[in-house]
Design a protein around this motif. Structure first.
Motif, PDB file in Angstrom:
ATOM      1  N   LEU A  10       0.823  -1.221   0.000  1.00  0.00           N
ATOM      2  CA  LEU A  10       0.000   0.000   0.000  1.00  0.00           C
ATOM      3  C   LEU A  10       0.852   1.265   0.000  1.00  0.00           C
ATOM      4  N   ASP A  11       1.945   1.251   0.758  1.00  0.00           N
ATOM      5  CA  ASP A  11       2.821   2.425   0.783  1.00  0.00           C
ATOM      6  C   ASP A  11       3.428   2.695  -0.591  1.00  0.00           C
ATOM      7  N   SER A  63      -2.853   5.070   2.524  1.00  0.00           N
ATOM      8  CA  SER A  63      -2.348   3.770   2.952  1.00  0.00           C
ATOM      9  C   SER A  63      -2.656   3.532   4.423  1.00  0.00           C
TER      10      SER A  63
END
Length: 131
Positions: A74-75, A83
């Motif tokens: 997600l980052d 995120s």
């Protein structure tokens, strides 16, 4: 224990970080698969414990390898705030689901609190989401 992984930004480092995070659970699952044919019931029981540990470690919440994988991916794909909000939401749903089943377990097993202890450990591991 465990390792803390920070993605350095390149696609290769993200996949390397994911591979490192998944290596522990994969080894647990391989140990279980190799020991399934063992004649010793004790070894098979230990291997089953290894399988449970490996699968549990894949839950996508902070403090577990599954949470680390989720965070790295997600980052890389999203803005940091987005995120974080997604990770926080997944954490909340997962922990509340475990809490629900923990309460049912206590009610229907004459006070078995083992699942409640799992809930408590996961909740404490993720308190920074709500701090």
């Amino acid at each position: 224990g465990g390792a803390t992984i920070k993605a350095s930004g390149s696609d290769m480092s993200v996949w390397r970080d994911v591979a490192v995070l998944l290596s522990g659970p994969v080894v647990n699952i391989i140990v279980w698969a190799l020991a399934r044919g063992c004649e010793s019931g004790f070894i098979r029981e230990l291997a089953l414990g290894s399988l449970v540990l490996g699968v549990f470690n894949l839950i996508p919440v902070r403090g577990l390898d599954g949470g680390g994988v989720l965070q790295v991916i997600l980052d890389r794909l999203l803005l940091p705030r987005t995120s974080f909000v997604i990770q926080k939401s997944i954490f909340a749903v997962t922990v509340l689901t475990i809490w629900f089943f923990a309460v049912l377990s206590i009610i229907f097993t004459q006070g078995n609190v083992s699942l409640y202890l799992v809930f408590l450990a996961l909740f404490l591991a993720g308190t920074e989401y709500f701090g």
